[in-house]
Motif scaffolding. Structure first.
Motif, PDB file in Angstrom:
ATOM      1  N   ILE A  89      -1.725   5.809 -13.789  1.00 17.40           N
ATOM      2  CA  ILE A  89      -0.637   5.986 -12.839  1.00 17.40           C
ATOM      3  C   ILE A  89      -0.215   7.451 -12.794  1.00 17.40           C
ATOM      4  CG2 ILE A  89       1.741   5.317 -12.300  1.00 17.40           C
ATOM      5  CD1 ILE A  89      -0.428   3.105 -11.891  1.00 17.40           C
ATOM      6  N   LEU A  90      -0.177   8.115 -13.944  1.00 17.96           N
ATOM      7  CA  LEU A  90       0.166   9.538 -13.992  1.00 17.96           C
ATOM      8  C   LEU A  90      -0.845  10.368 -13.212  1.00 17.96           C
ATOM      9  CD1 LEU A  90       2.044  11.740 -15.060  1.00 17.96           C
ATOM     10  CD2 LEU A  90       0.616  11.835 -17.112  1.00 17.96           C
ATOM     11  N   ASP A  91      -2.133  10.053 -13.347  1.00 18.96           N
ATOM     12  CA  ASP A  91      -3.174  10.768 -12.592  1.00 18.96           C
ATOM     13  C   ASP A  91      -2.935  10.657 -11.087  1.00 18.96           C
ATOM     14  OD1 ASP A  91      -4.519  11.394 -14.970  1.00 18.96           O
ATOM     15  OD2 ASP A  91      -5.883   9.677 -14.787  1.00 18.96           O
ATOM     16  N   LEU A  92      -2.562   9.465 -10.628  1.00 17.10           N
ATOM     17  CA  LEU A  92      -2.271   9.282  -9.199  1.00 17.10           C
ATOM     18  C   LEU A  92      -1.163  10.223  -8.760  1.00 17.10           C
ATOM     19  CD1 LEU A  92      -2.281   5.393  -8.841  1.00 17.10           C
ATOM     20  CD2 LEU A  92      -3.926   6.971  -7.846  1.00 17.10           C
TER      21      LEU A  92
ATOM     22  N   ASP B  56      -1.253  13.625  -6.124  1.00 13.23           N
ATOM     23  CA  ASP B  56      -0.636  13.296  -4.837  1.00 13.23           C
ATOM     24  C   ASP B  56      -1.361  12.139  -4.142  1.00 13.23           C
ATOM     25  OD1 ASP B  56       1.535  13.761  -3.198  1.00 13.23           O
ATOM     26  OD2 ASP B  56       0.420  15.090  -1.877  1.00 13.23           O
ATOM     27  N   MET B  57      -1.581  11.058  -4.910  1.00 12.33           N
ATOM     28  CA  MET B  57      -2.268   9.882  -4.393  1.00 12.33           C
ATOM     29  C   MET B  57      -1.419   8.638  -4.599  1.00 12.33           C
ATOM     30  SD  MET B  57      -6.102  10.576  -5.680  1.00 12.33           S
ATOM     31  CE  MET B  57      -7.124  11.768  -4.859  1.00 12.33           C
ATOM     32  N   THR B  58      -1.767   7.593  -3.882  1.00  8.41           N
ATOM     33  CA  THR B  58      -1.133   6.288  -4.052  1.00  8.41           C
ATOM     34  C   THR B  58      -2.228   5.252  -4.258  1.00  8.41           C
ATOM     35  OG1 THR B  58      -1.139   5.774  -1.692  1.00  8.41           O
ATOM     36  CG2 THR B  58       0.813   6.894  -2.548  1.00  8.41           C
ATOM     37  N   LEU B  59      -1.829   4.039  -4.578  1.00  6.97           N
ATOM     38  CA  LEU B  59      -2.780   2.958  -4.770  1.00  6.97           C
ATOM     39  C   LEU B  59      -2.541   1.909  -3.696  1.00  6.97           C
ATOM     40  CD1 LEU B  59      -5.013   1.883  -6.635  1.00  6.97           C
ATOM     41  CD2 LEU B  59      -3.234   0.703  -7.929  1.00  6.97           C
ATOM     42  N   GLY B  60      -3.496   1.806  -2.750  1.00  7.10           N
ATOM     43  CA  GLY B  60      -3.418   0.794  -1.717  1.00  7.10           C
ATOM     44  C   GLY B  60      -3.939  -0.523  -2.267  1.00  7.10           C
TER      45      GLY B  60
ATOM     46  N   VAL C 256       3.405   2.994  -5.154  1.00  4.36           N
ATOM     47  CA  VAL C 256       3.764   4.408  -5.217  1.00  4.36           C
ATOM     48  C   VAL C 256       3.933   4.807  -6.687  1.00  4.36           C
ATOM     49  CG1 VAL C 256       5.442   6.136  -4.479  1.00  4.36           C
ATOM     50  CG2 VAL C 256       4.897   4.208  -2.988  1.00  4.36           C
ATOM     51  N   PRO C 257       3.180   5.798  -7.174  1.00  2.00           N
ATOM     52  CA  PRO C 257       3.206   6.155  -8.595  1.00  2.00           C
ATOM     53  C   PRO C 257       4.604   6.443  -9.136  1.00  2.00           C
ATOM     54  CG  PRO C 257       1.444   7.329  -7.501  1.00  2.00           C
ATOM     55  CD  PRO C 257       2.233   6.630  -6.434  1.00  2.00           C
ATOM     56  N   GLU C 258       5.462   7.078  -8.357  1.00  3.43           N
ATOM     57  CA  GLU C 258       6.797   7.436  -8.842  1.00  3.43           C
ATOM     58  C   GLU C 258       7.622   6.203  -9.204  1.00  3.43           C
ATOM     59  OE1 GLU C 258       5.017  10.789  -7.036  1.00  3.43           O
ATOM     60  OE2 GLU C 258       5.348   8.830  -6.171  1.00  3.43           O
ATOM     61  N   GLU C 259       7.305   5.052  -8.628  1.00  5.55           N
ATOM     62  CA  GLU C 259       8.013   3.824  -8.967  1.00  5.55           C
ATOM     63  C   GLU C 259       7.603   3.315 -10.346  1.00  5.55           C
ATOM     64  OE1 GLU C 259       7.200   1.152  -5.736  1.00  5.55           O
ATOM     65  OE2 GLU C 259       8.347   2.360  -4.310  1.00  5.55           O
TER      66      GLU C 259
ATOM     67  N   PRO D 293       8.527   7.189 -15.481  1.00  6.33           N
ATOM     68  CA  PRO D 293       7.628   7.590 -16.568  1.00  6.33           C
ATOM     69  C   PRO D 293       7.236   6.438 -17.488  1.00  6.33           C
ATOM     70  CG  PRO D 293       9.835   8.170 -17.197  1.00  6.33           C
ATOM     71  CD  PRO D 293       9.917   7.530 -15.806  1.00  6.33           C
ATOM     72  N   ALA D 294       7.854   5.272 -17.332  1.00  6.23           N
ATOM     73  CA  ALA D 294       7.643   4.166 -18.270  1.00  6.23           C
ATOM     74  C   ALA D 294       6.180   3.737 -18.392  1.00  6.23           C
ATOM     75  CB  ALA D 294       8.494   2.968 -17.873  1.00  6.23           C
ATOM     76  N   ARG D 295       5.416   3.837 -17.318  1.00  6.55           N
ATOM     77  CA  ARG D 295       4.030   3.363 -17.341  1.00  6.55           C
ATOM     78  C   ARG D 295       3.044   4.473 -16.987  1.00  6.55           C
ATOM     79  NH1 ARG D 295       6.275  -1.314 -14.037  1.00  6.55           N
ATOM     80  NH2 ARG D 295       6.857  -2.823 -15.601  1.00  6.55           N
ATOM     81  N   ALA D 296       3.355   5.688 -17.364  1.00  4.88           N
ATOM     82  CA  ALA D 296       2.541   6.843 -16.992  1.00  4.88           C
ATOM     83  C   ALA D 296       1.085   6.710 -17.419  1.00  4.88           C
ATOM     84  CB  ALA D 296       3.138   8.116 -17.581  1.00  4.88           C
ATOM     85  N   ASN D 297       0.839   6.188 -18.601  1.00  4.44           N
ATOM     86  CA  ASN D 297      -0.524   6.120 -19.123  1.00  4.44           C
ATOM     87  C   ASN D 297      -1.198   4.773 -18.884  1.00  4.44           C
ATOM     88  OD1 ASN D 297      -0.625   8.780 -20.102  1.00  4.44           O
ATOM     89  ND2 ASN D 297       0.676   8.187 -21.799  1.00  4.44           N
ATOM     90  N   VAL D 298      -0.622   3.947 -18.033  1.00  5.05           N
ATOM     91  CA  VAL D 298      -1.227   2.656 -17.698  1.00  5.05           C
ATOM     92  C   VAL D 298      -2.431   2.886 -16.797  1.00  5.05           C
ATOM     93  CG1 VAL D 298      -0.872   0.494 -16.437  1.00  5.05           C
ATOM     94  CG2 VAL D 298       0.921   1.351 -17.943  1.00  5.05           C
TER      95      VAL D 298
END
Length: 71
Positions: free
Chosen positions: A12-15, A19-23, A36-39, A42-47
């Protein structure tokens, strides 16, 4: 011309950093959604989203994932 350096996007942090999202697309529901990664930060940054299963909201079927540039 200098060659572009490839990027690795697996968490998620890489996204967010690239400047990417996951469709997400659920064929059973015929519905697109966007994670949206910002959602998640930071709780799940390394997921890692690579092996994570996302499900359709209404039907619970497995959704396809697509890494997308932010528009």
């Amino acid at each position: 011309m200098k060659a572009k350096k490839p990027i690795t996007v697996s968490t998620i942090l890489d996204l967010g950093q690239n400047d990417m999202t996951l469709g997400l697309y659920c064929a059973a529901c015929d519905r697109w959604a966007e994670s949206v990664p910002e959602e998640w930060l930071p709780a799940r940054a390394n997921v890692s989203f690579l092996h994570r299963t996302f499900r359709g909201r209404d039907c619970g079927a497995s959704a396809d994932k697509q890494v997308r540039p932010r528009t």
